[in-house]
Design a protein around this motif. Structure first.
Motif, mmCIF file in Angstrom:
data_model
loop_
_atom_site.group_PDB
_atom_site.id
_atom_site.type_symbol
_atom_site.label_atom_id
_atom_site.label_comp_id
_atom_site.label_asym_id
_atom_site.label_seq_id
_atom_site.Cartn_x
_atom_site.Cartn_y
_atom_site.Cartn_z
ATOM 1 N N PRO A 11 3.113 3.455 -7.832
ATOM 2 C CA PRO A 11 4.389 3.121 -7.170
ATOM 3 C C PRO A 11 4.252 2.797 -5.691
ATOM 4 C CG PRO A 11 4.692 4.969 -8.664
ATOM 5 C CD PRO A 11 3.216 4.698 -8.616
ATOM 6 N N ARG A 12 3.339 3.463 -4.993
ATOM 7 C CA ARG A 12 3.161 3.167 -3.562
ATOM 8 C C ARG A 12 2.653 1.738 -3.374
ATOM 9 N NH1 ARG A 12 2.150 5.690 1.648
ATOM 10 N NH2 ARG A 12 0.400 4.697 2.742
ATOM 11 N N ASP A 13 1.686 1.312 -4.178
ATOM 12 C CA ASP A 13 1.198 -0.066 -4.094
ATOM 13 C C ASP A 13 2.330 -1.060 -4.346
ATOM 14 O OD1 ASP A 13 -1.319 0.926 -3.637
ATOM 15 O OD2 ASP A 13 -2.173 0.296 -5.566
ATOM 16 N N HIS A 14 3.156 -0.788 -5.351
ATOM 17 C CA HIS A 14 4.275 -1.685 -5.659
ATOM 18 C C HIS A 14 5.259 -1.746 -4.501
ATOM 19 C CE1 HIS A 14 3.650 -2.920 -9.866
ATOM 20 N NE2 HIS A 14 3.027 -1.759 -10.009
ATOM 21 N N ALA A 15 5.509 -0.612 -3.863
ATOM 22 C CA ALA A 15 6.432 -0.593 -2.730
ATOM 23 C C ALA A 15 5.881 -1.393 -1.554
ATOM 24 C CB ALA A 15 6.701 0.854 -2.308
ATOM 25 N N ILE A 16 4.581 -1.303 -1.326
ATOM 26 C CA ILE A 16 3.942 -2.083 -0.260
ATOM 27 C C ILE A 16 4.074 -3.572 -0.553
ATOM 28 C CG2 ILE A 16 1.716 -2.658 0.784
ATOM 29 C CD1 ILE A 16 0.949 0.315 0.414
ATOM 30 N N ALA A 17 3.883 -3.955 -1.806
ATOM 31 C CA ALA A 17 3.983 -5.365 -2.183
ATOM 32 C C ALA A 17 5.400 -5.896 -1.957
ATOM 33 C CB ALA A 17 3.575 -5.541 -3.639
ATOM 34 N N VAL A 18 6.398 -5.141 -2.331
ATOM 35 C CA VAL A 18 7.793 -5.562 -2.129
ATOM 36 C C VAL A 18 8.098 -5.701 -0.640
ATOM 37 C CG1 VAL A 18 10.196 -4.850 -2.404
ATOM 38 C CG2 VAL A 18 8.589 -4.583 -4.312
ATOM 39 N N TYR A 19 7.665 -4.720 0.126
ATOM 40 C CA TYR A 19 7.858 -4.722 1.582
ATOM 41 C C TYR A 19 7.208 -5.959 2.210
ATOM 42 C CZ TYR A 19 6.668 -3.046 6.369
ATOM 43 O OH TYR A 19 6.467 -2.908 7.719
ATOM 44 N N ALA A 20 5.964 -6.253 1.835
ATOM 45 C CA ALA A 20 5.258 -7.407 2.392
ATOM 46 C C ALA A 20 5.910 -8.716 1.960
ATOM 47 C CB ALA A 20 3.798 -7.379 1.965
ATOM 48 N N ASP A 21 6.368 -8.796 0.715
ATOM 49 C CA ASP A 21 7.038 -10.012 0.233
ATOM 50 C C ASP A 21 8.312 -10.289 1.025
ATOM 51 O OD1 ASP A 21 5.099 -10.499 -1.673
ATOM 52 O OD2 ASP A 21 6.208 -9.560 -3.313
ATOM 53 N N GLU A 22 9.049 -9.236 1.347
ATOM 54 C CA GLU A 22 10.274 -9.401 2.131
ATOM 55 C C GLU A 22 9.964 -9.937 3.526
ATOM 56 O OE1 GLU A 22 11.965 -5.530 2.064
ATOM 57 O OE2 GLU A 22 12.794 -5.713 0.029
ATOM 58 N N LEU A 23 8.942 -9.378 4.156
ATOM 59 C CA LEU A 23 8.554 -9.849 5.482
ATOM 60 C C LEU A 23 8.041 -11.289 5.431
ATOM 61 C CD1 LEU A 23 6.748 -6.670 6.878
ATOM 62 C CD2 LEU A 23 8.945 -7.612 7.633
ATOM 63 N N MET A 43 6.779 -12.988 -20.967
ATOM 64 C CA MET A 43 6.617 -11.739 -20.209
ATOM 65 C C MET A 43 5.832 -12.027 -18.936
ATOM 66 S SD MET A 43 4.668 -8.201 -21.330
ATOM 67 C CE MET A 43 5.923 -7.833 -22.547
ATOM 68 N N PRO A 44 6.334 -11.597 -17.762
ATOM 69 C CA PRO A 44 5.602 -11.823 -16.519
ATOM 70 C C PRO A 44 4.241 -11.133 -16.552
ATOM 71 C CG PRO A 44 7.856 -11.067 -16.113
ATOM 72 C CD PRO A 44 7.587 -10.896 -17.565
ATOM 73 N N ARG A 45 3.267 -11.766 -15.892
ATOM 74 C CA ARG A 45 1.937 -11.176 -15.826
ATOM 75 C C ARG A 45 1.957 -9.938 -14.928
ATOM 76 N NH1 ARG A 45 -2.835 -14.857 -13.607
ATOM 77 N NH2 ARG A 45 -2.301 -15.994 -15.503
ATOM 78 N N VAL A 46 1.305 -8.896 -15.372
ATOM 79 C CA VAL A 46 1.208 -7.675 -14.594
ATOM 80 C C VAL A 46 0.110 -7.838 -13.554
ATOM 81 C CG1 VAL A 46 0.686 -5.212 -14.670
ATOM 82 C CG2 VAL A 46 2.046 -6.256 -16.498
ATOM 83 N N ASP A 47 0.408 -7.524 -12.302
ATOM 84 C CA ASP A 47 -0.593 -7.566 -11.240
ATOM 85 C C ASP A 47 -1.351 -6.243 -11.262
ATOM 86 O OD1 ASP A 47 -2.130 -7.703 -8.965
ATOM 87 O OD2 ASP A 47 -0.528 -8.472 -7.678
#
Length: 443
Positions: free
Chosen positions: A11-23, A1-5
């Motif tokens: 959900p907003r924090d998760h969306a920011i993380a996805v956005y930053a990872d893409e950039l 199981m992947p570690r939970v950050d």
């Protein structure tokens, strides 16, 4: 199981993380080339501008995303995994709007105009507060850059150092000495005639931040260019709230360290050692180093995000977090450097190759110690504070001090031998008694 950050709270924090990872994945493609050439990554900032990164900390009332400091940390930590230099250069821009959105000391119209420059026109902003001779002006030094009042406004002359994003800056907040008033003020200076970039940024680490000097040669400014005065001993626009927005820089170095960890982990997993007959990742010494890396990264994330969450939760205490902010900055910087060293130890001699990113990560994290506040200043300040608090909590007892003082002032009497009266003392014996009395007083 992947570690939970667990730093991603909603959900907003998760969306920011996805956005930053893409950039980060996009800018990572050319990060090494810009580092090798020492060139400013205009292509990175084209991407960041198109994807809305320049408006992240601009208040929502002015068309921005209104990122909190905590959310800014999430973004910066992940963006830095793609390029530490690009994240650091963007960070100063994000920090400007973070501070101005927190406590505005300008006329509201000035912030509205600056926000429009970032949101609508994609302009990069920075605050220029360092000079070669005076150092960081936020410490209270008098600027060598001078604004002279003339008919129709001011004329600005001087030179600033370490101006990150210099090749792309269109608006600059410049600290200058107002000549006829004897005061320091913040001026908003556009990129116009008389503003010249001196390309002298050629460094060991963070090579593509474009942190060149900028010279101002008789730059004409209107009266409204003066944004606010900086009073000695009082907080200013970019020192409010314990300077907590500077922690987004710590997130950058944490991100660089995480990138080093990821590379070392992947390398060790793929590298097959004949002596082991299996992956290097199975070697006990590699796992020992990896475990130390995880400890340091975990401690840094807990300290950094935990502090900022407390800071945001208690607005009435924000001005009291100065020591905690400084401690966190120094600790995260130390840990980042050690993580990269351990990652290089896992990879071994291959880590020195300029074809791999580890040597770039090692050079980049060196710069953390030179971003304010610097470690020696923090340590000295903490020591003085500890002594002051100790004396306040453990005052010297007055009752014990008074008798001792009285005893010091009392005359010293040396008794004569019991069988000898004063009248019967021989002159030689009297001299010996006098000498003894003098010795007792001296003692």
């Amino acid at each position: 199981m992947p570690r939970v950050d667990v730093t991603l709270r909603n959900p907003r924090d998760h969306a920011i993380a996805v956005y930053a990872d893409e950039l980060a994945a996009e800018i990572a493609k050319t990060a090494a080339q810009h580092d090798a050439a020492g060139s400013f990554p205009h292509d990175h900032f084209d991407i960041l501008t198109a994807r809305g990164a320049l408006r992240l900390t601009v208040p929502q009332a002015h068309g921005g995303e209104g990122y909190s400091l905590y959310e800014t940390l999430i973004f910066q930590e992940r963006l830095a995994r793609g390029s530490g230099s690009t994240a650091l250069a963007l960070g100063w821009h994000l920090m400007v709007f973070g501070y101005l959105g927190h406590t505005l000391r300008w006329q509201p119209e000035a912030l509205a105009s600056l926000a429009a420059d970032a949101v609508q026109r994609g302009q990069l902003i920075n605050v220029l507060v360092t000079e070669r001779e005076a150092g960081n002006l936020l410490r209270g030094a008098r600027p060598g850059t001078v604004a002279r009042r003339v008919e129709g406004g001011y004329v600005l002359s001087g030179r600033k150092a370490f101006c990150s994003s210099a090749p792309r800056l269109q608006k600059m907040i410049v600290y200058a000495w107002v000549e006829d008033e004897g005061r320091v003020a913040e001026f908003l200076v556009p990129r116009t005639e008389g503003v010249r970039v001196i390309e002298n940024w050629n460094t060991l680490g963070m090579r593509s931040t474009g942190s060149h000097d900028i010279a101002f040669d008789q730059v004409q400014l209107p009266p409204e260019a003066l944004l606010s005065y900086i009073e000695l001993g009082q907080v200013g626009s970019f020192t409010v709230a314990s300077r907590a927005y500077g922690l987004q820089l710590s997130a950058v170095y944490l991100g660089v360290a995480r990138a080093a960890r990821d590379f070392a982990l992947g390398f060790a997993d793929r590298y097959h050692a004949q002596s082991l007959g299996k992956s290097v990742l199975e070697a006990p010494q590699v796992q020992q180093r990896l475990g130390e890396i995880e400890l340091l990264l975990g401690a840094s994330k807990t300290l950094l995000y935990g502090l900022v969450e407390r800071w945001e939760r208690h607005p009435h205490l924000q001005a009291e977090f100065g020591d905690e902010v400084a401690i966190t900055k120094v600790t995260v910087s130390r840990n980042a450097l050690r993580v990269v060293e351990l990652a290089m130890a896992i990879v071994g001699g291959h880590s020195l190759s300029r074809d791999l990113p580890l040597e770039r990560y090692l050079r980049d994290v060196q710069c953390a110690q030179f971003n304010p506040p610097q470690e020696d200043t923090v340590v000295a300040s903490l020591a003085k504070a500890a002594i002051t608090h100790w004396h306040a909590d453990h005052p010297a007892p007055v009752e014990a001090a008074e008798p001792a003082a009285q005893a010091a002032q009392a005359p010293v009497t040396v008794p004569l031998a019991p069988s000898v009266t004063a009248e019967a003392v021989d002159p030689a014996e009297a001299a010996e008694v006098a000498d003894a009395a003098d010795a007792a007083v001296a003692a």
